[in-house]
Design a protein around this motif. Structure first.
Motif, PDB file in Angstrom:
ATOM      1  N   ASP A 290       0.708  -1.250   0.003  1.00 45.19           N
ATOM      2  CA  ASP A 290      -0.032   0.004   0.007  1.00 45.19           C
ATOM      3  C   ASP A 290       0.872   1.379   0.082  1.00 45.19           C
ATOM      4  O   ASP A 290       0.580   2.259  -0.932  1.00 45.19           O
ATOM      5  CB  ASP A 290      -0.903   0.128   1.205  1.00 45.19           C
ATOM      6  N   ALA A 291       1.885   1.323   0.758  1.00 43.74           N
ATOM      7  CA  ALA A 291       2.521   2.489   0.878  1.00 43.74           C
ATOM      8  C   ALA A 291       3.852   2.361   0.046  1.00 43.74           C
ATOM      9  O   ALA A 291       4.581   1.389   0.133  1.00 43.74           O
ATOM     10  CB  ALA A 291       3.220   2.881   2.489  1.00 43.74           C
ATOM     11  N   PRO A 292       4.280   3.489  -0.593  1.00 46.01           N
ATOM     12  CA  PRO A 292       5.459   3.474  -1.316  1.00 46.01           C
ATOM     13  C   PRO A 292       6.595   3.590  -0.529  1.00 46.01           C
ATOM     14  O   PRO A 292       6.680   3.955   0.563  1.00 46.01           O
ATOM     15  CB  PRO A 292       5.242   4.638  -2.458  1.00 46.01           C
ATOM     16  N   ILE A 293       7.711   3.037  -1.156  1.00 49.89           N
ATOM     17  CA  ILE A 293       8.956   3.300  -0.472  1.00 49.89           C
ATOM     18  C   ILE A 293      10.110   3.814  -1.199  1.00 49.89           C
ATOM     19  O   ILE A 293       9.854   3.740  -2.490  1.00 49.89           O
ATOM     20  CB  ILE A 293       9.324   1.696  -0.132  1.00 49.89           C
ATOM     21  N   VAL A 294      11.200   4.204  -0.714  1.00 49.34           N
ATOM     22  CA  VAL A 294      12.312   5.043  -1.284  1.00 49.34           C
ATOM     23  C   VAL A 294      13.365   3.890  -1.727  1.00 49.34           C
ATOM     24  O   VAL A 294      13.505   3.128  -0.921  1.00 49.34           O
ATOM     25  CB  VAL A 294      12.898   6.086  -0.407  1.00 49.34           C
ATOM     26  N   LEU A 295      13.720   3.856  -2.892  1.00 46.56           N
ATOM     27  CA  LEU A 295      14.594   2.769  -3.332  1.00 46.56           C
ATOM     28  C   LEU A 295      15.824   3.644  -3.895  1.00 46.56           C
ATOM     29  O   LEU A 295      16.096   4.810  -4.355  1.00 46.56           O
ATOM     30  CB  LEU A 295      13.926   2.171  -4.323  1.00 46.56           C
ATOM     31  N   TYR A 296      16.859   2.845  -3.786  1.00 50.46           N
ATOM     32  CA  TYR A 296      18.341   3.259  -4.339  1.00 50.46           C
ATOM     33  C   TYR A 296      18.845   2.360  -5.179  1.00 50.46           C
ATOM     34  O   TYR A 296      18.771   1.362  -5.382  1.00 50.46           O
ATOM     35  CB  TYR A 296      19.310   3.452  -3.157  1.00 50.46           C
ATOM     36  N   ASP A 297      19.560   2.961  -6.348  1.00 48.12           N
ATOM     37  CA  ASP A 297      20.339   2.368  -7.362  1.00 48.12           C
ATOM     38  C   ASP A 297      21.811   2.283  -6.673  1.00 48.12           C
ATOM     39  O   ASP A 297      22.357   3.337  -7.147  1.00 48.12           O
ATOM     40  CB  ASP A 297      20.178   2.769  -8.736  1.00 48.12           C
ATOM     41  N   VAL A 298      22.304   1.161  -6.448  1.00 48.39           N
ATOM     42  CA  VAL A 298      23.778   1.093  -6.044  1.00 48.39           C
ATOM     43  C   VAL A 298      24.443   0.599  -7.352  1.00 48.39           C
ATOM     44  O   VAL A 298      24.330  -0.781  -7.672  1.00 48.39           O
ATOM     45  CB  VAL A 298      23.910  -0.041  -5.016  1.00 48.39           C
ATOM     46  N   TYR A 299      25.229   1.535  -8.038  1.00 48.19           N
ATOM     47  CA  TYR A 299      25.717   1.166  -9.341  1.00 48.19           C
ATOM     48  C   TYR A 299      27.204   0.889  -9.231  1.00 48.19           C
ATOM     49  O   TYR A 299      27.779   0.810 -10.232  1.00 48.19           O
ATOM     50  CB  TYR A 299      25.287   2.207 -10.251  1.00 48.19           C
ATOM     51  N   GLU A 300      27.840   0.583  -8.104  1.00 45.35           N
ATOM     52  CA  GLU A 300      29.178   0.348  -7.993  1.00 45.35           C
ATOM     53  C   GLU A 300      29.786  -0.724  -8.629  1.00 45.35           C
ATOM     54  O   GLU A 300      30.711  -0.897  -9.009  1.00 45.35           O
ATOM     55  CB  GLU A 300      29.714   0.349  -6.475  1.00 45.35           C
ATOM     56  N   GLY A 301      28.791  -1.782  -8.950  1.00 41.14           N
ATOM     57  CA  GLY A 301      29.060  -2.994  -9.524  1.00 41.14           C
ATOM     58  C   GLY A 301      28.891  -2.838 -11.037  1.00 41.14           C
ATOM     59  O   GLY A 301      29.223  -3.888 -11.627  1.00 41.14           O
ATOM     60  N   ASP A 302      28.465  -1.802 -11.540  1.00 40.63           N
ATOM     61  CA  ASP A 302      28.207  -1.634 -13.072  1.00 40.63           C
ATOM     62  C   ASP A 302      29.541  -1.688 -13.600  1.00 40.63           C
ATOM     63  O   ASP A 302      30.593  -1.547 -13.379  1.00 40.63           O
ATOM     64  CB  ASP A 302      27.202  -0.441 -13.315  1.00 40.63           C
ATOM     65  N   THR A 303      29.434  -1.451 -14.980  1.00 38.36           N
ATOM     66  CA  THR A 303      30.792  -1.519 -15.680  1.00 38.36           C
ATOM     67  C   THR A 303      31.241   0.044 -15.526  1.00 38.36           C
ATOM     68  O   THR A 303      30.623   0.699 -15.119  1.00 38.36           O
ATOM     69  CB  THR A 303      30.294  -1.636 -17.409  1.00 38.36           C
ATOM     70  N   GLU A 304      32.670   0.092 -15.847  1.00 39.32           N
ATOM     71  CA  GLU A 304      33.246   1.499 -15.726  1.00 39.32           C
ATOM     72  C   GLU A 304      32.405   2.630 -16.412  1.00 39.32           C
ATOM     73  O   GLU A 304      32.252   3.738 -15.744  1.00 39.32           O
ATOM     74  CB  GLU A 304      34.526   1.367 -16.263  1.00 39.32           C
TER      75      GLU A 304
END
Length: 933
Positions: A848-862
């Motif tokens: 029901d309630a929205p949540i705050v999400l985070y994109d942790v991109y340290e493992g992405d390509t350079e």
């Protein structure tokens, strides 16, 4: 026996040859870090950052020559920024340091440079020589050498007397400055020796800084007091800058003076933060060709403090060297190109791979030779004493080596701390010798070498007089003027330092000015690595009007550490030799009582079943060992069976799970045992696995899944996690510790990095790449045993587990690799060490309630990391605007993000929703969330 000996000889030859080759090309194995320390350079690396540069030159064929790594390395780059060769100068002895200064190149590709040899403290010039390298970067010859002996206390500091290497028609011209006399030399192709062309004298009380031009009548030189002179054909000098009425002041010091051959002079003006051009036909008007203010207006942040030199070609195009980049400017000052890294060419990369291969072969050959030698000797019937020596002597040597390392490390740390204390003490004592009121009276480079200047110089050195514990040559001293919050250089132990050049404000010197106390710190720039202490200087009003600096060159300290290490190793080698002799004597006498071992082994066999003996000495000791082994074999078999059983059940019920239930073993577990824990939950799955599995047979599916889990599961264990269950093609893991959020993020990042390697191997085998999504959530959950008496299993029950599963499904939709909730990020201990961005309030299906999400991109390509880092602030600003209903502004922000990073799926989703809401409006229950279902 002959085959063994032949094999040992071949392995020894291979180890020696490959090891020698790797040593000769050791520069291929290491690289300089930003702190100017050597680190291992992986052979797969395709580019290198250009760091701490001091000079760059563009040749007529478009090649570029760069002095980098604090004057320790010269790179040659082609027109596409690929490294053609690198030259790394190594000192002849540990009591010397080498620097490269000046660059010149002829049409055939021969490179000329000045190799300056400093003392071990990196201050006093011992000698310098102009050297030439072939177009392949191979040393060719020394053209001119000067040695310095501190006669009459006239010593050169940091730089020598060679000035202005220039090439015209493939002939090298350069100048040598000796007091007030300046001599021009030339060296042409085919000449065996240098030739003197002419000399001229400087005006009274003037000191040479730089010279430009070759023929008299077109020669211009700058002085340490800030003037530019023209040398006429008859040898007379006349001032061309600054003239009365020139629109500059005496603080507009002309640095890195260059001429284009068309009547224009160029120089760096740190006071104006600009590159200036002076047309000698109209010397009263000075043109600002390039300025920091103008670049900032164009969005190009540029610090003139990092400007080091400039070069100009015949058509007025400039090559400007900054510490971390090179800029090529057109004749109108427009930036045409910026270079901050260099690519390895195919040949260069092949050479690096060959060098790494040689080093690896040498290591393997040496290890194999040692193994064969030991196995061969140990199998032969020889003296027990000799066998013990072969085993224990390497142990003693290795132990002493480790001890040497720890002694050296601890001593080096204490030496560095002691050096900082000494610097602080000297800086504190030295500030009492500087008259702050007189310091305020020095206003421009025109004060160079005047009475106050020389008095300040003597005062700076006076702090060392009468102190036998300190040598003046060990320390670098500098005096700075503080005016309106700006720091200016005044006097330094560097003959290339300019007077009244603005100095960069750092937290250390800002603290000295603000708090008025002595501060110590370390610094790395194009001149090397330094540790220093800064002390404030006051005027009669108690105002901070200057800074007094005492510093030490860390490279010199490293050289002294090497000498210290060599002394430690020599002493420990002697101690090791004595220990080995004593060990041999003791072993000899112990052989007489070896038969007593029979009784000891019999006593061991009476109850200590954990001990096993493997003896192949072909003597009475072997007899005892065989009896012992016969007696304990069945005991060991039984213990091994129990051990295998214990290891087997831990595969099905992890030991951590039993610990949470407070159970010692699986035998204590009862149906219904349960406990509540607050844990981080990590869920990962292979994306589109269903479509991929349909193309595989059941056997191939099993093999693939097991291969995948075997490869990625250890990253969970290594970071303190617990694999709770396997989700077919995925994993659900728990991280229970106080640092569980950090551990979960590290585990996710390492799995993403491993995915790149895994896909590379799949590509090499002809398989398509796979992709995974990872979601991390944190919350309370209940662990326990479920089932019935005949069949039980461990399980986790929690609504937060379902949340983690739903979040993993969103990773593909949002275009992120690792998705974390706000609860996770809020409980991260070391939050700043991760690369992430906020995705805003997002509605999750079933919640029901929205949540705050985070994109942790340290493992992405350079590439993706760089793009997301670049757009992070803009993206998060767009999210803020979206959440408050400013859809037009938010849409524009996301458009800018997408222009920079066209693969940003989250930005695209936000863009579409902004456009929809902007065009059609929102629903009445919209609350700033993003719906992605």
């Amino acid at each position: 026996m002959k085959k063994v000996v032949a094999c040992l000889v071949l392995l020894a030859i291979a180890a020696a040859a490959c090891g020698w080759y790797a040593y000769l090309h050791r520069n291929m194995l290491v690289e300089y870090t930003e702190e100017q320390k050597l680190a291992v350079e992986m052979p797969t690396k395709s580019s290198i950052s250009l760091q701490n540069m001091s000079a760059a030159l563009t040749s007529d064929d478009g090649s570029m020559y760069v002095i980098a790594n604090s004057k320790k390395t010269i790179y040659k780059l082609d027109a596409s920024d690929k490294i053609q060769y690198e030259i790394v100068e190594t000192p002849d002895t540990v009591s010397e340091l080498n620097n490269f200064n000046e660059l010149a190149v002829d049409s055939k590709g021969y490179l000329y440079t000045v190799n300056t040899v400093l003392d071990s403290y990196g201050l006093r010039v011992k000698s310098e020589q102009i050297v030439r390298f072939t177009p392949k970067g191979v040393f060719d010859r020394v053209i001119h050498r000067l040695d310095y002996y501190d006669q009459n206390n006239k010593k050169r500091l940091r730089v020598g007397n060679f000035k202005s290497l220039m090439v015209q028609d493939d002939v090298l011209y350069y100048y040598v400055n000796a007091d007030s006399d300046v001599t021009q030399y030339r060296f042409g192709e085919g000449a065996s020796e240098k030739q003197t062309t002419f000399s001229f004298k400087l005006p009274d009380n003037k000191y040479l800084e730089e010279v430009q031009g070759i023929a008299r009548g077109s020669i211009y030189y700058s002085t340490r007091s800030g003037e530019i002179y023209s040398l006429a054909a008859d040898g007379r000098s006349s001032v061309v800058y600054p003239l009365p009425g020139t629109n500059r002041t005496n603080r507009n010091y002309p640095e890195s003076l260059k001429a284009d051959g068309n009547g224009n002079l160029y120089f760096l003006d740190y006071y104006m933060n600009a590159i200036s051009r002076l047309n000698l036909k109209n010397p009263y008007v000075l043109e600002t060709l390039f300025s920091a203010e103008e670049q900032q207006a164009k969005g190009n942040e540029l610090s003139f403090y990092d400007m080091r030199s400039l070069m100009v070609n015949g058509n007025g195009e400039l090559t400007v060297t900054v510490m971390d980049r090179i800029m090529q400017l057109g004749s109108n000052g427009e930036v045409k190109r910026t270079i901050d890294s260099a690519l390895y060419s195919g040949g260069y990369r092949s050479m690096r791979l060959l060098t790494w291969g040689a080093a690896l072969v040498a290591l393997i050959a040496f290890s194999a030779a040692a193994l064969i030698y030991y196995v061969y000797v140990m199998k032969r019937r020889i003296s027990l004493m000799l066998k013990q020596i072969m085993v224990f002597v390497p142990i003693i040597v290795i132990s002493m080596s480790v001890l040497s390392y720890f002694i050296y490390t601890n001593f080096s740390k204490k030496l560095e701390e002691e050096s900082l204390r000494e610097l602080a003490m000297l800086a504190h004592n030295g500030r009492n010798l500087i008259d702050g009121d007189k310091l305020e009276q020095m206003n421009s480079p025109l004060d160079y070498m005047n009475e106050d200047y020389q008095k300040f110089r003597r005062s700076m050195d006076f702090v060392f007089e009468g102190k036998s514990d300190f040598r003046n040559d060990d320390y670098y001293k500098a005096l700075y003027r503080v005016e309106n919050g700006v720091i200016y250089r005044l006097i330094e132990d560097d003959d290339s330092a300019y007077m009244y050049q603005p100095f960069e404000s750092t937290p250390a010197n800002a603290q000295v000015i603000k708090e008025g106390k002595v501060v110590t710190d370390q610094w790395v720039d194009d001149t090397g690595s330094w540790m220093y202490a800064l002390s404030p200087l006051y005027n009669a009003k108690g105002e901070v009007v200057g800074l007094y600096e005492i510093s030490k060159n860390l490279e010199g300290i490293v050289q002294h550490r090497k000498q210290l290490l060599r002394g430690i190793v020599q002493n420990l080698a002697i101690i090791t030799g004595v220990l080995i002799v004593l060990f041999m004597v003791m072993t000899y006498f112990q052989l007489a009582s070896i038969r007593k071992l029979r009784k000891s082994v019999t006593e061991i066999a009476s109850g200590n079943w954990d001990v096993s003996v493997s003896i192949r000495t072909r003597d009475e000791v072997q007899d005892l060992g065989e009896k012992f082994n016969m007696m304990t074999q069945h005991i060991r078999d039984y213990i091994a069976q129990i051990t295998r059983f214990s290891e087997a059940y831990y595969r099905f019920v992890p030991q951590q799970f039993l610990q949470y239930l407070d159970k010692r073993s699986i035998l204590d577990v009862q149906l219904g045992d349960q406990v509540e824990q607050d844990m981080s939950i990590l869920v990962t799955n292979i994306r589109s696995f269903y479509r991929m599995s349909k193309r595989l047979t059941p056997e191939e599916n099993f093999n693939f899944i097991n291969s995948y889990l075997k490869r990625f599961g250890p990253y969970i264990h290594h970071n303190g996690g617990l694999v709770n269950k396997y989700l077919g093609a995925g994993i659900m893991a728990l991280f229970p510790n106080a640092s569980g959020s950090d551990d979960a993020l590290r585990s996710a990042i390492e799995m993403r990095r491993e995915l790149d390697i895994y896909n590379m191997h799949r590509a090499n085998s002809g398989y398509k790449p796979v992709d995974i999504g990872i979601a991390i959530h944190k919350g309370p959950l209940r662990l326990g045993i479920i089932g019935e008496e005949k069949r039980m299993e461990n399980n986790v029950i929690s609504d937060d587990v379902n949340m983690a599963n739903e979040l993993e499904k969103l990773t593909d939709t949002l275009g992120v690799s690792v998705l974390a909730t706000e609860h996770v990020m809020r409980t991260v201990v070391n939050r700043d060490r991760f690369q992430y961005r906020c995705l805003g309030l997002i509605r999750v299906e079933g919640k029901d309630a929205p949540i705050v999400l985070y994109d942790v991109y340290e493992g992405d390509t350079e590439t993706i990391r760089a793009l997301k880092d670049r757009t992070k602030a803009l993206f998060e600003r767009g999210v803020e605007l979206y959440q408050v209903g400013r859809f037009y502004d938010a849409r524009e922000a996301f458009v800018q993000v997408i222009k920079i990073n066209r693969q940003d799926q989250a930005a695209k989703l936000y863009f579409y929703m902004c456009d929809e809401y902007y065009q059609n409006g929102t629903t009445s229950d919209w609350n700033g969330t993003l719906s992605v279902s």
